[in-house]
Design a protein around this motif. Sequence first.
Motif, PDB file in Angstrom:
ATOM      1  N   LEU A  64       0.829  -1.210   0.000  1.00  0.00           N
ATOM      2  CA  LEU A  64       0.000   0.000   0.000  1.00  0.00           C
ATOM      3  C   LEU A  64       0.862   1.258   0.000  1.00  0.00           C
ATOM      4  O   LEU A  64       0.550   2.236  -0.674  1.00  0.00           O
ATOM      5  CB  LEU A  64      -0.927  -0.006   1.209  1.00  0.00           C
ATOM      6  N   SER A  65       1.948   1.228   0.766  1.00  0.00           N
ATOM      7  CA  SER A  65       2.821   2.404   0.831  1.00  0.00           C
ATOM      8  C   SER A  65       3.551   2.637  -0.479  1.00  0.00           C
ATOM      9  O   SER A  65       3.946   3.757  -0.785  1.00  0.00           O
ATOM     10  CB  SER A  65       3.848   2.242   1.956  1.00  0.00           C
ATOM     11  N   GLY A  66       3.717   1.575  -1.283  1.00  0.00           N
ATOM     12  CA  GLY A  66       4.415   1.700  -2.560  1.00  0.00           C
ATOM     13  C   GLY A  66       3.528   2.098  -3.713  1.00  0.00           C
ATOM     14  O   GLY A  66       3.976   2.141  -4.863  1.00  0.00           O
ATOM     15  N   GLY A  67       2.251   2.358  -3.423  1.00  0.00           N
ATOM     16  CA  GLY A  67       1.357   2.804  -4.478  1.00  0.00           C
ATOM     17  C   GLY A  67       0.750   1.693  -5.294  1.00  0.00           C
ATOM     18  O   GLY A  67       0.181   1.943  -6.363  1.00  0.00           O
ATOM     19  N   TYR A  68       0.843   0.451  -4.837  1.00  0.00           N
ATOM     20  CA  TYR A  68       0.267  -0.655  -5.586  1.00  0.00           C
ATOM     21  C   TYR A  68      -1.238  -0.764  -5.391  1.00  0.00           C
ATOM     22  O   TYR A  68      -1.911  -1.514  -6.098  1.00  0.00           O
ATOM     23  CB  TYR A  68       0.935  -1.971  -5.180  1.00  0.00           C
ATOM     24  N   ALA A  69      -1.774  -0.079  -4.394  1.00  0.00           N
ATOM     25  CA  ALA A  69      -3.218  -0.059  -4.152  1.00  0.00           C
ATOM     26  C   ALA A  69      -3.558   1.225  -3.421  1.00  0.00           C
ATOM     27  O   ALA A  69      -2.679   1.971  -2.990  1.00  0.00           O
ATOM     28  CB  ALA A  69      -3.645  -1.281  -3.326  1.00  0.00           C
ATOM     29  N   ASP A  70      -4.821   1.491  -3.271  1.00  0.00           N
ATOM     30  CA  ASP A  70      -5.282   2.694  -2.597  1.00  0.00           C
ATOM     31  C   ASP A  70      -5.369   2.439  -1.095  1.00  0.00           C
ATOM     32  O   ASP A  70      -6.214   1.666  -0.656  1.00  0.00           O
ATOM     33  CB  ASP A  70      -6.647   3.100  -3.135  1.00  0.00           C
ATOM     34  N   PRO A  71      -4.526   3.066  -0.278  1.00  0.00           N
ATOM     35  CA  PRO A  71      -4.560   2.807   1.162  1.00  0.00           C
ATOM     36  C   PRO A  71      -5.909   3.102   1.784  1.00  0.00           C
ATOM     37  O   PRO A  71      -6.314   2.454   2.744  1.00  0.00           O
ATOM     38  CB  PRO A  71      -3.480   3.751   1.709  1.00  0.00           C
ATOM     39  N   ALA A  72      -6.619   4.069   1.246  1.00  0.00           N
ATOM     40  CA  ALA A  72      -7.905   4.442   1.834  1.00  0.00           C
ATOM     41  C   ALA A  72      -8.935   3.334   1.738  1.00  0.00           C
ATOM     42  O   ALA A  72      -9.912   3.307   2.480  1.00  0.00           O
ATOM     43  CB  ALA A  72      -8.439   5.696   1.143  1.00  0.00           C
ATOM     44  N   SER A  73      -8.715   2.390   0.821  1.00  0.00           N
ATOM     45  CA  SER A  73      -9.707   1.331   0.635  1.00  0.00           C
ATOM     46  C   SER A  73      -9.603   0.236   1.684  1.00  0.00           C
ATOM     47  O   SER A  73     -10.527  -0.549   1.853  1.00  0.00           O
ATOM     48  CB  SER A  73      -9.556   0.705  -0.761  1.00  0.00           C
ATOM     49  N   VAL A  74      -8.444   0.147   2.375  1.00  0.00           N
ATOM     50  CA  VAL A  74      -8.284  -0.941   3.330  1.00  0.00           C
ATOM     51  C   VAL A  74      -7.713  -0.511   4.679  1.00  0.00           C
ATOM     52  O   VAL A  74      -7.665  -1.310   5.599  1.00  0.00           O
ATOM     53  CB  VAL A  74      -7.376  -2.059   2.758  1.00  0.00           C
ATOM     54  N   ASP A  75      -7.254   0.729   4.827  1.00  0.00           N
ATOM     55  CA  ASP A  75      -6.518   1.065   6.044  1.00  0.00           C
ATOM     56  C   ASP A  75      -7.410   1.060   7.284  1.00  0.00           C
ATOM     57  O   ASP A  75      -6.893   1.007   8.390  1.00  0.00           O
ATOM     58  CB  ASP A  75      -5.816   2.422   5.890  1.00  0.00           C
ATOM     59  N   THR A  76      -8.739   1.118   7.125  1.00  0.00           N
ATOM     60  CA  THR A  76      -9.609   1.065   8.292  1.00  0.00           C
ATOM     61  C   THR A  76     -10.066  -0.352   8.596  1.00  0.00           C
ATOM     62  O   THR A  76     -10.753  -0.580   9.580  1.00  0.00           O
ATOM     63  CB  THR A  76     -10.848   1.957   8.076  1.00  0.00           C
ATOM     64  N   ARG A  77      -9.713  -1.302   7.763  1.00  0.00           N
ATOM     65  CA  ARG A  77     -10.122  -2.691   7.976  1.00  0.00           C
ATOM     66  C   ARG A  77      -8.974  -3.454   8.634  1.00  0.00           C
ATOM     67  O   ARG A  77      -8.067  -3.962   7.971  1.00  0.00           O
ATOM     68  CB  ARG A  77     -10.514  -3.356   6.655  1.00  0.00           C
ATOM     69  N   THR A  78      -9.022  -3.504   9.924  1.00  0.00           N
ATOM     70  CA  THR A  78      -7.960  -4.167  10.679  1.00  0.00           C
ATOM     71  C   THR A  78      -7.838  -5.636  10.305  1.00  0.00           C
ATOM     72  O   THR A  78      -6.740  -6.201  10.334  1.00  0.00           O
ATOM     73  CB  THR A  78      -8.248  -4.042  12.187  1.00  0.00           C
ATOM     74  N   ILE A  79      -8.944  -6.253   9.922  1.00  0.00           N
ATOM     75  CA  ILE A  79      -8.926  -7.680   9.619  1.00  0.00           C
ATOM     76  C   ILE A  79      -7.978  -7.997   8.469  1.00  0.00           C
ATOM     77  O   ILE A  79      -7.438  -9.102   8.378  1.00  0.00           O
ATOM     78  CB  ILE A  79     -10.360  -8.183   9.300  1.00  0.00           C
ATOM     79  N   ASP A  80      -7.747  -7.024   7.562  1.00  0.00           N
ATOM     80  CA  ASP A  80      -6.829  -7.258   6.444  1.00  0.00           C
ATOM     81  C   ASP A  80      -5.409  -7.504   6.946  1.00  0.00           C
ATOM     82  O   ASP A  80      -4.669  -8.290   6.357  1.00  0.00           O
ATOM     83  CB  ASP A  80      -6.854  -6.074   5.487  1.00  0.00           C
ATOM     84  N   TYR A  81      -5.010  -6.816   8.004  1.00  0.00           N
ATOM     85  CA  TYR A  81      -3.665  -6.991   8.541  1.00  0.00           C
ATOM     86  C   TYR A  81      -3.533  -8.266   9.382  1.00  0.00           C
ATOM     87  O   TYR A  81      -2.431  -8.638   9.760  1.00  0.00           O
ATOM     88  CB  TYR A  81      -3.284  -5.786   9.409  1.00  0.00           C
ATOM     89  N   LEU A  82      -4.659  -8.898   9.672  1.00  0.00           N
ATOM     90  CA  LEU A  82      -4.650 -10.073  10.538  1.00  0.00           C
ATOM     91  C   LEU A  82      -4.889 -11.375   9.787  1.00  0.00           C
ATOM     92  O   LEU A  82      -5.099 -12.416  10.399  1.00  0.00           O
ATOM     93  CB  LEU A  82      -5.715  -9.919  11.632  1.00  0.00           C
ATOM     94  N   VAL A  83      -4.870 -11.311   8.459  1.00  0.00           N
ATOM     95  CA  VAL A  83      -5.104 -12.520   7.661  1.00  0.00           C
ATOM     96  C   VAL A  83      -4.087 -13.609   7.992  1.00  0.00           C
ATOM     97  O   VAL A  83      -4.411 -14.796   8.060  1.00  0.00           O
ATOM     98  CB  VAL A  83      -5.076 -12.188   6.156  1.00  0.00           C
ATOM     99  N   GLY A  84      -2.852 -13.211   8.218  1.00  0.00           N
ATOM    100  CA  GLY A  84      -1.826 -14.193   8.534  1.00  0.00           C
ATOM    101  C   GLY A  84      -2.100 -14.949   9.818  1.00  0.00           C
ATOM    102  O   GLY A  84      -1.657 -16.092   9.973  1.00  0.00           O
ATOM    103  N   VAL A  85      -2.849 -14.328  10.740  1.00  0.00           N
ATOM    104  CA  VAL A  85      -3.170 -14.979  12.014  1.00  0.00           C
ATOM    105  C   VAL A  85      -4.508 -15.707  11.947  1.00  0.00           C
ATOM    106  O   VAL A  85      -4.599 -16.886  12.286  1.00  0.00           O
ATOM    107  CB  VAL A  85      -3.195 -13.957  13.168  1.00  0.00           C
ATOM    108  N   ASN A  86      -5.563 -15.005  11.488  1.00  0.00           N
ATOM    109  CA  ASN A  86      -6.901 -15.607  11.576  1.00  0.00           C
ATOM    110  C   ASN A  86      -7.245 -16.529  10.417  1.00  0.00           C
ATOM    111  O   ASN A  86      -8.326 -17.126  10.404  1.00  0.00           O
ATOM    112  CB  ASN A  86      -7.973 -14.524  11.748  1.00  0.00           C
TER     113      ASN A  86
END
Length: 252
Positions: free
Chosen positions: A44-66
């Motif tokens: 997201l920081s490299g411009g490969y996607a729009d950060p605004a579309s996922v930065d409020t969805r904490t579950i996206d950062y937890l895929v590796g765990v859940n």
Amino acid sequence: MIGPALAAIDAERIKLTSTRSPYWCLAMVVVIGIGVAALLGWLLSGGYADPASVDTRTIDYLVGVNQFGVAIFAIMAVLGVTTEYRFGTIRTTFAATPRRPLVILAKTVVFGGLTFAVAAVVGLLGVVLGQALTGNGIALGGPDTVRQLWGTPVFAMLCALIGLAVGALVRHSAGAVAIVLGWMFAFERILSVLPRIGENIAPFLPFLNGWNFLSGGNDTFHWNALGSLVYFAAFTVILLSIAIIVTDARDA
């Protein structure tokens, strides 16, 4: 009663820390859990996607765990039971703790507690690191984030305890692992998409209820997100109770 219970828990702790497989399992959870979150934040920081579309969805950062981590926790719990049957040490365990239910309960405390603690730490680090790399600041106070940060370790713990129960019932490593992983990632998902009956069955499948809780709830279920967690927890307790009864009744 308290003395034998504490002794059984301490014995399970010693067995857990004296074998290599739990360390490998936990290392994989750390690498995958934090690695997936870091990768998402970096992309997201490299411009490969729009950060605004996922930065409020904490579950996206937890895929590796859940998604991946819970499977590893379940496998670790399965092996915590089945390896004792494989190498015959379960007889020594039952000789040292004649009340067999205490053995399963002690394993429940040790594996459940370890899973909860590791999932909580890895989840928090993954969210913080992922958000930091995204570059939009770190937000840990939103209701969705709070639910994810405490709900993910609870979900992981329940998955591990289901693995423990299946391992105690099956007593064979390969068979128990196949059942748990097939059940978690294939069986329920296949049932949920069957024509006509899938939509009626899905709200009563345990793992789908767990993921429904993490996703915030779905109108196709008969209860809200918290109700799904309660349902999943109740199912886990029932399965563990069956495992305790069966272990107490049959030969080692």
